[in-house]
Design an enzyme around this catalytic site. Structure first.
Site, PDB file in Angstrom:
ATOM      1  N   ASP A  54       0.833  -1.204   0.000  1.00  0.00           N
ATOM      2  CA  ASP A  54       0.000   0.000   0.000  1.00  0.00           C
ATOM      3  C   ASP A  54       0.870   1.258   0.000  1.00  0.00           C
ATOM      4  O   ASP A  54       0.352   2.377  -0.124  1.00  0.00           O
ATOM      5  CB  ASP A  54      -0.994  -0.005   1.170  1.00  0.00           C
ATOM      6  N   ASP A  93      -1.213  -6.036  -0.320  1.00  0.00           N
ATOM      7  CA  ASP A  93      -1.485  -5.451   1.001  1.00  0.00           C
ATOM      8  C   ASP A  93      -2.969  -5.243   1.221  1.00  0.00           C
ATOM      9  O   ASP A  93      -3.653  -4.644   0.384  1.00  0.00           O
ATOM     10  CB  ASP A  93      -0.809  -4.075   1.097  1.00  0.00           C
ATOM     11  N   LYS A 122      -1.203  -9.442   2.749  1.00  0.00           N
ATOM     12  CA  LYS A 122      -0.411  -9.031   3.916  1.00  0.00           C
ATOM     13  C   LYS A 122      -1.281  -8.138   4.790  1.00  0.00           C
ATOM     14  O   LYS A 122      -1.972  -7.259   4.295  1.00  0.00           O
ATOM     15  CB  LYS A 122       0.863  -8.291   3.494  1.00  0.00           C
ATOM     16  N   GLU A 124      -1.282  -5.729   8.306  1.00  0.00           N
ATOM     17  CA  GLU A 124      -0.472  -5.038   9.324  1.00  0.00           C
ATOM     18  C   GLU A 124      -1.050  -5.269  10.718  1.00  0.00           C
ATOM     19  O   GLU A 124      -2.273  -5.225  10.908  1.00  0.00           O
ATOM     20  CB  GLU A 124      -0.454  -3.530   9.049  1.00  0.00           C
ATOM     21  N   GLU A 191       9.304  -4.481  10.142  1.00  0.00           N
ATOM     22  CA  GLU A 191       9.715  -3.187   9.585  1.00  0.00           C
ATOM     23  C   GLU A 191      10.257  -2.275  10.678  1.00  0.00           C
ATOM     24  O   GLU A 191       9.585  -2.039  11.693  1.00  0.00           O
ATOM     25  CB  GLU A 191       8.520  -2.524   8.880  1.00  0.00           C
TER      26      GLU A 191
HETATM   27  O1  KIV Z   1       3.652  -1.206   1.561  1.00  0.00           O
HETATM   28  C1  KIV Z   1       4.836  -1.568   1.574  1.00  0.00           C
HETATM   29  O2  KIV Z   1       5.639  -1.225   0.697  1.00  0.00           O
HETATM   30  C2  KIV Z   1       5.273  -2.429   2.658  1.00  0.00           C
HETATM   31  C3  KIV Z   1       6.738  -2.701   2.781  1.00  0.00           C
HETATM   32  C4  KIV Z   1       7.425  -1.523   3.310  1.00  0.00           C
HETATM   33  C5  KIV Z   1       7.023  -3.919   3.574  1.00  0.00           C
HETATM   34  O3  KIV Z   1       4.474  -2.857   3.426  1.00  0.00           O
END
Ligand code: KIV
Length: 274
Positions: A54, A93, A122, A124, A191
């Site tokens: 994202d 994401d 993914k 968070e 991260e």
């Molecule tokens: O959105 C993104 O680019 C990420 C990376 C920084 C792991 O989540």
């Protein structure tokens, strides 16, 4: 498709996790990818997997945080990447708040990203999300966790800053990572956490860790493509290595094109139709 570019799957991720007491000899590489033309390029590299992060809200659309990405935007970019990189394992994401509005909207969002061409999603954070993560995994969708600096929470954590510096916060991260692994995540991004914390997490869980600003002792590394290519010379956080001076290379090429037009040496006779 060569053996080197064969698409990974979750079993390959698991196989790349070294056993207890061993150090990784086959680390996982991942870069972000947001569009068709860079996906086509990356499809022909050896990089293991692509993340439609994202962060595209910032890198591709100029927003000041990832809060501005939504499911439609993510799906649009995932579709473009999936068309360009059919040989790569693509993680998409789950955008801001898409996992915080109840089960049905969250599953609709998962469905949108997977049907756009992602191979995994993914998510968070961990608190309040373990049941949902377990449900997504039970539904047959691989989930990558994301701990440490979770940019969607930028307003709640007071900026893009290193997480887990104090002992209690570091311990909480280790426990969160354990719970994510138990909930069924196949890997977890760490991260901007101190290297020692990332090492402790990596050694305590059975799934691969993918670091960004988390030191060398993770099972893999991820960077934003434009960052590693040096597309923004002014963006050079401590953890970033520029593998190219993309800004200079591209601006010089465009300036040469401009000059050639002014001087009349482009196009030449060979570049013109008779
Ligand atoms: O959105 C993104 O680019 C990420 C990376 C920084 C792991 O989540």
């Amino acid at each position: 498709m060569t053996e080197q570019t064969k698409q990974m799957n979750v079993l390959d991720f698991a196989a790349r996790k070294p056993g207890p007491g061993q150090s990784s000899s086959d680390k996982i590489s991942m870069v972000t990818c947001y569009d068709f033309w860079s996906a086509q390029l990356l499809n022909r590299t050896q990089v293991d997997s692509l993340l439609v992060g994202d962060s595209l809200a910032m890198v591709m659309h100029g927003f000041d945080s990832t809060v501005h990405a939504d499911v439609d935007l993510m799906a649009l970019h995932i579709r473009a990447v999936a068309r360009g990189a059919p040989d790569k394992f693509i993680v998409g994401d789950m955008p801001f708040l898409s996992v915080r509005k109840g089960l049905a909207p969250a599953m609709d969002a998962v469905q949108a990203l997977m049907q756009a061409g992602a191979n995994a999603v993914k998510i968070e954070g961990e608190a309040g999300q373990l049941d949902l993560i377990a449900h997504i995994v039970e539904s047959g969708v691989p989930v990558m966790g994301h701990l440490g600096l979770t940019p969607q929470a930028v307003h709640g954590i007071g900026g893009h800053r290193v997480q887990g510096r104090e002992a209690a916060a570091a311990k909480a991260l280790v426990e969160s990572a354990r719970r994510l692994a138990e909930a069924g995540c196949f890997s977890v991004v760490l991260e901007c956490v101190p290297a020692i914390v990332a090492r402790c997490i990596t050694n305590s869980i059975s799934i691969p860790t993918i670091g960004i600003g988390a030191g060398a002792h993770t099972d893999g590394q991820v960077l934003v493509l434009q960052d590693l290519l040096g597309m923004n010379p002014d963006f050079k956080p401590k953890f970033l290595r520029h593998y190219a001076d993309g800004f200079t290379t591209i601006s010089e090429a465009v300036n040469r094109f401009h000059e050639d037009i002014k001087t009349g040496c482009f196009p030449s006779r060979q570049e013109s139709y008779a």
